[in-house]
Enzyme design. Structure first.
Site, PDB file in Angstrom:
ATOM      1  CG  ASP A  13      -1.724   1.204   1.412  1.00  0.00           C
ATOM      2  OD1 ASP A  13      -2.407   1.591   0.450  1.00  0.00           O
ATOM      3  OD2 ASP A  13      -1.675   1.801   2.505  1.00  0.00           O
ATOM      4  CG  ASP A  60      -1.795   7.587   0.676  1.00  0.00           C
ATOM      5  OD1 ASP A  60      -1.651   8.805   0.755  1.00  0.00           O
ATOM      6  OD2 ASP A  60      -2.014   7.003  -0.414  1.00  0.00           O
ATOM      7  CG  ASP A  96      -1.981   2.251   6.478  1.00  0.00           C
ATOM      8  OD1 ASP A  96      -2.274   1.954   5.304  1.00  0.00           O
ATOM      9  OD2 ASP A  96      -2.233   3.354   6.989  1.00  0.00           O
TER      10      ASP A  96
END
EC number: 3.1.3.18
Length: 240
Positions: free
Chosen positions: A24, A26, A183
């Protein structure tokens, strides 16, 4: 309509199916929250409201405009005027997209170590192409990424598994030889459904929902330095 992938996706189709680490963006590779929070607070300032503390907005950074506008303005996609606010937010963010955004400490060293280990890596993000690719370039990630899949590369976004499967196909990797690192709960859901190993990072923007330990990831790490050892435990076929 699918958009052209950035990076080495095309060349990867003829390569052997070597392990692939997908990240991922961000909150996993890049700390984008300061610039996202600034764009969200601009929406408050436009309405004569005081800016919110950064700590209130940071956990929503992985949720994009929807999460940030919910906290900043108390509106959802069903609210009147939401789409206009979303478009203004995206314009403000695009204008100052890389003022304070940086890679998390240790990410450069991690990616270099993965390459030394014989592992390719790529990015799968829900961030749309016109916002993601300028940042990927700005942070000098494009040259060595095997593939970059953005939120509008396929008709789907995470937690749907198709962006991850598209990345694997484009890079010539079997899903069973891939690991997805993220996250957000959606990252783990997408990775598991795609048949990939999953790592949840607790240093990112995990939000105010289910605790990271309850997401069902194959591993949970607290810091970037823990990622390489976690990846090594999977012992994919083809790892050097």
């Amino acid at each position: 309509m699918q958009r052209q992938l950035h990076g080495r996706a095309g060349a990867g189709m003829t390569m052997p199916m070597k392990p692939l680490v997908l990240f991922d963006f961000d909150g996993t590779l890049a700390d984008t929250a300061p610039d996202l929070a600034a764009a969200a607070n601009r929406q408050r300032l436009r309405r004569g409201l005081e800016p919110l503390p950064y700590e209130r907005l940071r956990p929503m950074a992985s949720h994009g405009a929807r999460g940030l506008l919910r906290v900043a303005l108390g509106i959802t996609p069903e609210s009147p005027g939401y789409e206009a606010a979303r478009q203004q937010f995206l314009e403000d963010y695009a204008r100052d997209i890389a003022v304070h955004t940086r890679l998390f400490p240790g990410v450069v060293e991690l990616l270099e170590a993965l390459r030394a280990d014989g592992l390719r890596w790529g990015i799968v993000t829900n961030k749309i192409t016109r916002l993601a690719l300028p940042l990927v370039d700005h942070l000098a990630l494009a040259e060595h990424a095997a593939v970059v899949v953005c939120g509008d590369t396929t008709p789907f976004s995470k937690p749907h598994p198709e962006p991850l499967l598209h990345a694997a196909r484009s890079a010539g990797a079997a899903p069973a030889s891939c690991v997805y690192v993220g996250d957000d709960l959606r990252d783990v859901q997408a990775g598991r459904t795609a048949g990939m190993k999953t790592i949840a990072v607790a240093y990112g923007y995990s939000g105010d929902g289910e605790p990271v330990a309850n997401w069902g990831a194959d591993a949970v790490v607290q810091a970037v330095a823990e990622l390489r050892p976690a990846i090594e435990t999977f012992r994919f076929p083809g790892m050097s």
